[in-house]
Design a protein around this motif. Structure first.
Motif, short mmCIF file in Angstrom:
data_model
loop_
_atom_site.label_atom_id
_atom_site.label_comp_id
_atom_site.label_asym_id
_atom_site.label_seq_id
_atom_site.Cartn_x
_atom_site.Cartn_y
_atom_site.Cartn_z
N LYS A 179 3.51 -4.38 2.78
CA LYS A 179 4.50 -3.30 2.77
C LYS A 179 3.73 -1.99 2.64
O LYS A 179 3.13 -1.71 1.60
CB LYS A 179 5.46 -3.48 1.59
N VAL A 180 3.70 -1.19 3.71
CA VAL A 180 2.95 0.07 3.73
C VAL A 180 3.94 1.20 3.93
O VAL A 180 4.60 1.30 4.98
CB VAL A 180 1.90 0.08 4.86
N GLU A 181 4.08 2.04 2.91
CA GLU A 181 5.07 3.12 2.94
C GLU A 181 4.41 4.46 2.62
O GLU A 181 3.31 4.52 2.05
CB GLU A 181 6.21 2.84 1.96
N PHE A 182 5.13 5.54 2.98
CA PHE A 182 4.57 6.89 2.84
C PHE A 182 5.44 7.75 1.95
O PHE A 182 6.67 7.67 1.98
CB PHE A 182 4.45 7.55 4.22
N ASN A 183 4.76 8.59 1.14
CA ASN A 183 5.42 9.61 0.33
C ASN A 183 4.71 10.93 0.58
O ASN A 183 3.48 10.99 0.57
CB ASN A 183 5.35 9.24 -1.15
N ILE A 206 0.86 -1.19 0.00
CA ILE A 206 0.00 0.00 0.00
C ILE A 206 0.89 1.23 0.00
O ILE A 206 1.83 1.33 0.82
CB ILE A 206 -0.93 0.03 1.23
N ALA A 207 0.60 2.17 -0.89
CA ALA A 207 1.33 3.44 -0.94
C ALA A 207 0.45 4.53 -0.36
O ALA A 207 -0.63 4.80 -0.88
CB ALA A 207 1.72 3.77 -2.37
N LEU A 208 0.89 5.14 0.75
CA LEU A 208 0.20 6.30 1.32
C LEU A 208 0.89 7.56 0.84
O LEU A 208 2.13 7.65 0.90
CB LEU A 208 0.23 6.24 2.86
N ILE A 209 0.09 8.54 0.41
CA ILE A 209 0.66 9.72 -0.20
C ILE A 209 -0.03 10.97 0.32
O ILE A 209 -1.26 11.03 0.37
CB ILE A 209 0.52 9.67 -1.74
N GLY A 210 0.74 11.97 0.72
CA GLY A 210 0.25 13.32 0.95
C GLY A 210 -0.27 13.62 2.34
O GLY A 210 -0.53 12.75 3.18
N SER A 211 -0.41 14.92 2.59
CA SER A 211 -1.12 15.49 3.75
C SER A 211 -0.66 14.97 5.10
O SER A 211 -1.47 14.82 6.02
CB SER A 211 -2.64 15.27 3.59
N HIS A 212 0.62 14.72 5.21
CA HIS A 212 1.21 14.32 6.49
C HIS A 212 0.52 13.10 7.10
O HIS A 212 0.40 12.99 8.33
CB HIS A 212 1.19 15.48 7.49
N ALA A 213 0.06 12.19 6.23
CA ALA A 213 -0.63 11.00 6.70
C ALA A 213 0.29 10.06 7.46
O ALA A 213 -0.18 9.08 8.03
CB ALA A 213 -1.27 10.27 5.52
N VAL A 264 -2.21 -0.88 -4.07
CA VAL A 264 -3.21 0.16 -3.83
C VAL A 264 -2.51 1.44 -3.42
O VAL A 264 -1.54 1.40 -2.65
CB VAL A 264 -4.20 -0.27 -2.72
N ALA A 265 -2.99 2.55 -3.96
CA ALA A 265 -2.48 3.87 -3.55
C ALA A 265 -3.59 4.61 -2.82
O ALA A 265 -4.74 4.66 -3.29
CB ALA A 265 -2.02 4.66 -4.77
#
Length: 748
Positions: A442-446, A383-390, A463-464
């Motif tokens: 694998k859950v990472e943040f951008n 899972i790719a987490l993106i944005g807004s200081h999540a 999933v993004a």
């Protein structure tokens, strides 16, 4: 006029356990609790001197809100303080900003729970949840030793770009009034006084202190004022706060029609009217028009009001009424009987659990293409987490509603109290709780600062999830429905790179979504509060079934709004001389403010879904819309008791338990001259898989009536008129989907 109290809800019955009761020896006749609040207030007023009467109708200054202002030694360091009358056993009034939780917690290293935005809570359509919301605020203020909340916003969402929409309860008077009234009912059950605000037509922040709302009486009574009427009838609030703006020429805080005629006479409001901070503009005129208390200082209701009373410009009976209303409310809510409150430590864990529960009911699932959601934790690998200081937190709303984040701003820790206008994130990390739900993935943040890098990052994941934000606060409006910071381009780039893209909206209200067709999932999370990340993760993975529905319509673009450009937005500020009281000295100085302008409510009562229906405009998402992980079926709509009651059946036809919000609308006869329908009833219905329930909903006749003004020479008085003719009732899961229909003929 039909009273809403009987039809919609009843005022709270106050009770205290033995451990809450701070017993004291009876010293005064008015300590007799068998007397009514009005009788007790009258007894106190008869014993008050003129100076004491004046003392109670104004605040002691801005206090800790403004550097250099004196702080009353009895103050609890919040919004302001009204000194009590010790010889008569009357405590002071400690007022705290607390729209979404108590403000100024960090000032004395206190703690306050950040609840979801009240707009988010309105998306739950759950009156019991609204009472819980008020209970959290009330019990925490009481633990502080504070006896009055000044939250309770009920201004309708005429302007979806309004900076304070997150403090309010949406666009429909029945939903907004019901939710705000029950919130206030829950708060005052904790023996903390509350107010309902901002009365009235403070529907934008641009030029809020100078704008003149122009609206006819019928449109006013059937829209914004109806929301106040419903909320007041449900909760019997201690106070109503009048707003900064003008209404049809007169400032709201010195507007005889608003305060005397509508609020006190027609609504039978028993409490007192307090001004918004600095919203008083005169002594005699304001007092005679119905203002009871100047906040937060004494520029007009101090010595000038005393002189006006002594000269006979303001009758002593009017001053007595002002004091009576304040004292009556203090008795009615238990503030006098149980003062001082024994201070205690706020329970942050119960507060967080309650906030999470409210968020789980409030977050709205707007899109779920190909049933991508809920995510399957056992089969998903990345899972790719993106944005807004999540990675660290969730967004909160600013201004006087800003709650201090524990540990400081999550994106800049250890910062202490938030500064006015600062964008504050609370330490509820979506990254953390999504990882907990999917431990094998694998859950990472951008950060999403570079859309190309974010797209490349998203492309490698199954999933993004893109978090987008819209920081809002008091004193400002958004210029457009579009997301700030070029986030539309970010979402589009990620969606192009990954077909399984989900968007989470952290916004103060509706926003446009030019990318909506290109993503598979959309959640409206609003400002979700201290338990927001936990709630969102539970919804993403199906531990909780989404049940929230929109309290406001989402337009596709600014051009579809009744006012594509906010009134006054194009004006330039000018220097204006104002008077303030600094440390007991009156100082005149210039402030930059917009010149006077009109806000012409040409849409009348056609707010939100009513506007789009009347104009035949298709919005992005309709009022009342929201998806679930199960399906529901509607049947058997019946209208009974001359339109005062409807019954219908809802069945859960899916495999998951859920809660469906059934909505009933009515179209009035042609004589009403309305080309839209009105929400007249709703119910939140929990259902197990395969379960069917038949529910009965009461309809107050006022919701089926038009407001008629008496014309010159007409013997009839102003009032609500239930027209003869055909009424069409429709029901279903949203304002745009109403599969059930029934008709009712009402004769003359």
């Amino acid at each position: 006029m039909v009273a809403f109290a009987a039809a919609l809800c009843t005022a709270p019955v106050l009770s205290l356990s033995a451990q809450d009761h701070n017993s004291k020896t009876q010293h005064h006749p008015w300590d007799n609790k068998s007397l009514s609040p009005d009788e007790r207030a009258d007894m106190v007023v008869k014993e008050m001197t003129l100076d004491e009467k004046i003392q109670l109708v104004h605040g002691a200054g801005w206090g800790v809100l403004r550097a250099g202002d004196p702080v009353d030694p009895h103050s609890n360091f919040a919004a302001s303080y009204v000194p009590g009358i010790e010889r008569l056993g009357i405590p002071g009034i400690d007022l705290a900003d607390s729209a979404v939780g108590a403000r100024m917690a960090a000032y004395q290293s206190r703690y306050a729970t950040l609840l979801p935005s009240t707009l988010g809570a309105a998306a739950s359509w759950d009156p019991e949840g609204a009472q819980l919301y008020g209970d959290v605020i009330g019990r925490e203020l009481r633990a502080w030793g504070t006896n009055m909340s000044i939250g309770g916003g009920v201004d309708l969402m005429r302007e979806p770009r309004n900076g304070r929409n997150f403090e309010y309860a949406g666009e429909d008077p029945l939903l907004a009034g019901t939710m705000t009234g029950n919130l206030m009912k829950g708060l005052q059950a904790e023996h903390v006084m509350g107010d309902i605000k901002h009365y009235a037509f403070n529907d934008q922040e641009t030029g809020r202190d100078i704008g003149n709302a122009i609206i006819g009486h019928r449109a006013a009574r059937e829209s914004d004022l109806l929301a106040f009427q419903i909320a007041i009838a449900i909760s019997d609030p201690a106070g109503v706060m009048c707003s900064y703006n003008r209404v049809n020429g007169d400032y709201a805080c010195e507007n005889d029609w608003l305060l005397n005629q509508v609020l006190k006479k027609d609504f039978h409001f028993k409490g007192w009217v307090l001004s918004d901070w600095g919203g008083t503009h005169s002594a005699a005129k304001a007092a005679l028009a119905g203002l009871d208390q100047e906040m937060p200082e004494d520029i007009y209701f101090g010595e000038p009001l005393k002189q006006a009373v002594q000269k006979g410009e303001v009758p002593m009976l009017r001053l007595d009424d002002m004091d009576h209303r304040i004292l009556r409310s203090m008795f009615a809510t238990g503030v006098i009987d149980f003062s001082p409150y024994p201070r205690s430590v706020v329970d942050p864990f119960k507060g967080r659990d309650d906030a999470q529960h409210i968020a789980e009911e409030s977050i709205v699932l707007l899109k779920n293409a190909n049933n991508l959601l809920p995510l399957n934790a056992s089969s998903i690998h990345s899972i790719a987490l993106i944005g807004s200081h999540a990675d660290v937190g969730v967004l909160s709303g600013g201004g006087s509603a800003q709650v201090d984040a524990p540990g400081g701003n999550a994106i800049d820790p250890h910062t202490g109290s938030a500064h006015w206008g600062e964008t504050v994130y609370f330490p509820s990390s979506p990254l953390r709780y999504i990882r907990e739900h999917a431990p094998n993935a694998k859950v990472e943040f951008n950060a999403g600062d570079d859309k190309s890098a974010a797209a490349a990052f998203a492309k490698s994941a199954e999933v993004a999830i893109v978090f987008v934000h819209q920081p809002m606060h008091e004193g400002m409006d958004a210029k457009t429905l579009s997301l700030p910071d070029n986030q539309d381009a970010l979402v589009s780039a990620v969606a192009e790179a990954n077909p399984h893209t989900i968007v989470v909206l952290e916004t103060g209200g509706p926003v446009s979504m030019p990318w909506a067709e290109n993503v598979q999932g959309i959640f409206a999370a609003w400002y979700p509060g201290i338990g927001g990340a936990q709630a969102l993760a539970n919804l993403l993975f199906g531990d909780v079934n989404p049940s929230g529905k929109l309290p406001a319509t989402f337009a596709k673009r600014d051009e579809d709004l009744p006012h594509p450009v906010i009134a006054g937005m194009d004006l330039k500020p000018l220097p204006l001389e104002v008077e303030t009281n600094m440390g007991g000295h009156r100082i005149r100085h210039n402030e930059m403010r917009l010149p006077a302008f009109d806000v012409n409510y040409t849409e009348g009562a056609k707010i939100g879904y009513k506007w789009y229906e009347a104009q035949h405009i298709q919005p992005l998402f309709w009022f009342g819309f929201g998806l679930s992980y199960t399906t529901y079926e509607y049947s058997n709509l019946k209208v009974e008791d001359h339109g005062r009651e409807v019954t219908l059946t809802v069945k859960n036809t899916g495999s998951r338990a859920g809660a469906e919000i059934a909505e009933v609308y009515a179209e009035l006869p042609a004589a009403a001259n309305e080309n839209y329908k009105r929400l007249v009833a709703f119910d939140r219905i929990p259902l197990a898989p395969g379960e069917s329930k038949t529910v009965t909903m009461k309809i107050d006749p006022t919701l089926l009536s038009i407001y008629k003004e008496a014309k010159n020479g007409d013997e009839a008085k102003d009032g609500w008129d239930l027209l003869p003719g055909e009424y069409k009732f429709v029901a279903g899961p949203s304002s745009s989907t109403t599969p059930l229909t029934a008709t009712l003929h009402i004769g003359k």
